[in-house]
Motif scaffolding. Sequence first.
Motif, PDB file in Angstrom:
ATOM      1  N   GLU A 279      -1.835  11.866   2.062  1.00 45.41           N
ATOM      2  CA  GLU A 279      -1.841  11.950   0.600  1.00 45.41           C
ATOM      3  C   GLU A 279      -0.557  11.331   0.025  1.00 45.41           C
ATOM      4  OE1 GLU A 279      -4.438  12.954  -0.928  1.00 45.41           O
ATOM      5  OE2 GLU A 279      -5.536  13.729   0.824  1.00 45.41           O
ATOM      6  N   GLU A 280      -0.520  11.210  -1.299  1.00 45.95           N
ATOM      7  CA  GLU A 280       0.665  10.690  -1.966  1.00 45.95           C
ATOM      8  C   GLU A 280       1.872  11.578  -1.683  1.00 45.95           C
ATOM      9  OE1 GLU A 280      -0.013  10.149  -6.084  1.00 45.95           O
ATOM     10  OE2 GLU A 280      -1.472   8.535  -5.815  1.00 45.95           O
TER      11      GLU A 280
ATOM     12  N   ASN B  91       2.216   1.699  -3.491  1.00 44.96           N
ATOM     13  CA  ASN B  91       1.195   2.150  -4.439  1.00 44.96           C
ATOM     14  C   ASN B  91       0.880   3.631  -4.240  1.00 44.96           C
ATOM     15  OD1 ASN B  91       1.073  -0.438  -5.510  1.00 44.96           O
ATOM     16  ND2 ASN B  91      -0.673  -1.046  -4.212  1.00 44.96           N
ATOM     17  N   GLN B  92       0.809   4.085  -2.985  1.00 49.78           N
ATOM     18  CA  GLN B  92       0.476   5.481  -2.712  1.00 49.78           C
ATOM     19  C   GLN B  92       1.713   6.373  -2.665  1.00 49.78           C
ATOM     20  OE1 GLN B  92      -1.969   5.833   0.756  1.00 49.78           O
ATOM     21  NE2 GLN B  92      -3.575   4.452  -0.009  1.00 49.78           N
ATOM     22  N   LYS B  93       2.897   5.778  -2.906  1.00 49.99           N
ATOM     23  CA  LYS B  93       4.146   6.521  -2.911  1.00 49.99           C
ATOM     24  C   LYS B  93       4.340   7.280  -1.580  1.00 49.99           C
ATOM     25  CE  LYS B  93       4.006   7.113  -7.926  1.00 49.99           C
ATOM     26  NZ  LYS B  93       3.993   8.067  -9.049  1.00 49.99           N
TER      27      LYS B  93
ATOM     28  N   PHE C 155      -2.615   5.812   6.811  1.00 48.76           N
ATOM     29  CA  PHE C 155      -2.607   5.697   5.334  1.00 48.76           C
ATOM     30  C   PHE C 155      -3.853   6.330   4.736  1.00 48.76           C
ATOM     31  CE2 PHE C 155       0.779   2.544   5.781  1.00 48.76           C
ATOM     32  CZ  PHE C 155       1.540   2.819   4.660  1.00 48.76           C
ATOM     33  N   ARG C 156      -5.018   6.189   5.404  1.00 44.79           N
ATOM     34  CA  ARG C 156      -6.252   6.726   4.838  1.00 44.79           C
ATOM     35  C   ARG C 156      -6.304   8.249   4.873  1.00 44.79           C
ATOM     36  NH1 ARG C 156     -10.552   5.684   7.466  1.00 44.79           N
ATOM     37  NH2 ARG C 156      -9.802   4.472   9.239  1.00 44.79           N
TER      38      ARG C 156
ATOM     39  N   LEU D 209       0.831  -1.204   0.000  1.00 44.82           N
ATOM     40  CA  LEU D 209       0.000   0.000   0.000  1.00 44.82           C
ATOM     41  C   LEU D 209       0.865   1.253   0.000  1.00 44.82           C
ATOM     42  CD1 LEU D 209      -2.843   1.213   0.153  1.00 44.82           C
ATOM     43  CD2 LEU D 209      -2.690   1.039   2.648  1.00 44.82           C
TER      44      LEU D 209
ATOM     45  N   LYS E 231     -11.663   5.065   1.514  1.00 44.36           N
ATOM     46  CA  LYS E 231     -11.180   5.569   2.788  1.00 44.36           C
ATOM     47  C   LYS E 231     -12.274   5.616   3.857  1.00 44.36           C
ATOM     48  CE  LYS E 231      -7.599   8.452   0.718  1.00 44.36           C
ATOM     49  NZ  LYS E 231      -7.019   9.777   0.659  1.00 44.36           N
TER      50      LYS E 231
END
Length: 585
Positions: free
Chosen positions: A490-491, A451-453, A486-487, A448, A542
């Motif tokens: 932001e990236e 993917n979200q960097k 994580f939710r 995760l 989210k």
Amino acid sequence: MFWKSVVFKLWSTIILLVAFVLMILTVLLLEFFENFYIDDAEQNLVNQAESVQSLVESHQQEDVSIETVNQLMDPSTRVTIFFDEHQYWQNEASQGQSFELDPSWFIASSDINQSLSEDEQIREITTLPNSDEEIMVVGIPTKDEQGAIYVYQSLNVVEETTDQTTDIILLAATIAIVLTTIFAFFLSTRITAPLIRMRKAASELAKGEFHTKVPVLTYDEIGELANSFNLMRRQLNYHINALNQEKSQLSSILKSMADGVITVNKQFDVLIINPPAEQFLEQLKYEHDLAEEPLPEMLTTYFNDVLMDEQEQSVEITVQGRSYVLVMTPLYDNSVIVGIVAIIRDMTDERQLDKLRKDFLANVSHELRTPISMMQGYSEAIVDDVAESKEEKQELAQIIYDESLRMNRLVNELLDLARMEAGHIQLNPEQVDVKTFVQRVMNKFTTLAQNQKIQFNSHFDLEQTTVMFDPDRIEQVLTNLIDNAFRHTEEQGMIHVSVWKSGDEIHFEVTDNGKGIAEEDLPFVFERFYKSDKARTRHQSKKGTGLGLSIAKHIVESHGGTIVARSKYEEGTAFTFTLPLILDE
């Protein structure tokens, strides 16, 4: 003062009484002895005169009779014999005698001559001519009545005897006064000593000392009084101890009561008050700025209504954001109202529970309504063949499946939370290597993060890497915190997990630089169903149930630890929870 004491009063009373009696007795004795000595002297002179008369009559020769009389007469006594008006004889004065009556004095005295002419004895006390000395004169006529015999004596002898008697009586009276003084002081002291001890014991009783005992030295009325005093002391001690015990119990009960209690009289003076009631009054005075008033006007108005109506009343008031119910009841004494008893109950928690119950129903209804509506809508679409292709039907079925999983997760979390709040949480602690444990939990979010960097790393500052806790439950906490991070990040963001030891505790912290939590929402993040997103319009990926943090708090607290949240809006959030190194059984 000694002058006001019972000893002095009793002593002075006895002394005055004895002195008065002795004074009267002395006066009477002196008068008696003075009369007695005068009468005795007078009778002695009469006897001497009669003796002279017998001697003169019994001897024919005057020389012989005179010689005999001169020898027989008392040296302190003078005698004058008149044989007739022109012939007389008088004995010579003895040494030391300074008084002498001229024979012409007897002839010149009309009273004496008149008495003798009537054949009567003469007994008279008179004063020497040209002198202040008193003498006693006794005269008797001769048997032939031609002459007279006069015997006289100075009263100095009687006065000397009287003075001696007076001195003896005064000495005896003085000795009696002294002895009476000693006896009276001893008697009064002996009588008042037990009274003084009882007075001191009574003073100690007044000061609250009930262990002083009065010794019983006699078995008279004072001894009975001492016994009665000791009995009274024991009874007072018993009753005072009983009253103190009841008062202590009442005070303990009032202090330990969660409800406030205020008792006032009809003038609204506070008689009894306990700490919760004092806190209530302080808050009420602070809110209405009534620091100088003993009771706020609001309460006196309520109390006055109770007195007027003579029945119980209750009102609910809000003070400093807390809800209180005030129950007021008249206080009776033999069917007469003497005051008011007020019970102050803090109903804030009950009202909050009611609010939470209503919010809980609303939140559960809201959380279930959305997936149910979606499942209903998509299932109708499948039933009505709105989705014609297989791919469309597969997509709709997947949405229905995801919503069913969400509902299942919500129900499971509700059940877990209910068990935790009921105290039925079951912990299975074991020795866990903290570093390995945290790395394993973080590995679940590696994909995760990629993917979200998001930069996802950790830091450990531990001397002891093995800690006792329930790994499944703590994994649930740590997973929830990382998932929330994580939710809300932001990236190109950053999430950091730190673990360190401080004292007897181990600290876990999950930090992110996401959107953060608003200041007004921060105190409520651990409440169930609470979401900072009031519109609940987040992205579907989210969306949460709002129960995770509440469950995490219960898990941490069941381990004996604490959990806190720190955040700045638009800057990031940090959740920190601590666990004790030694887990209580």
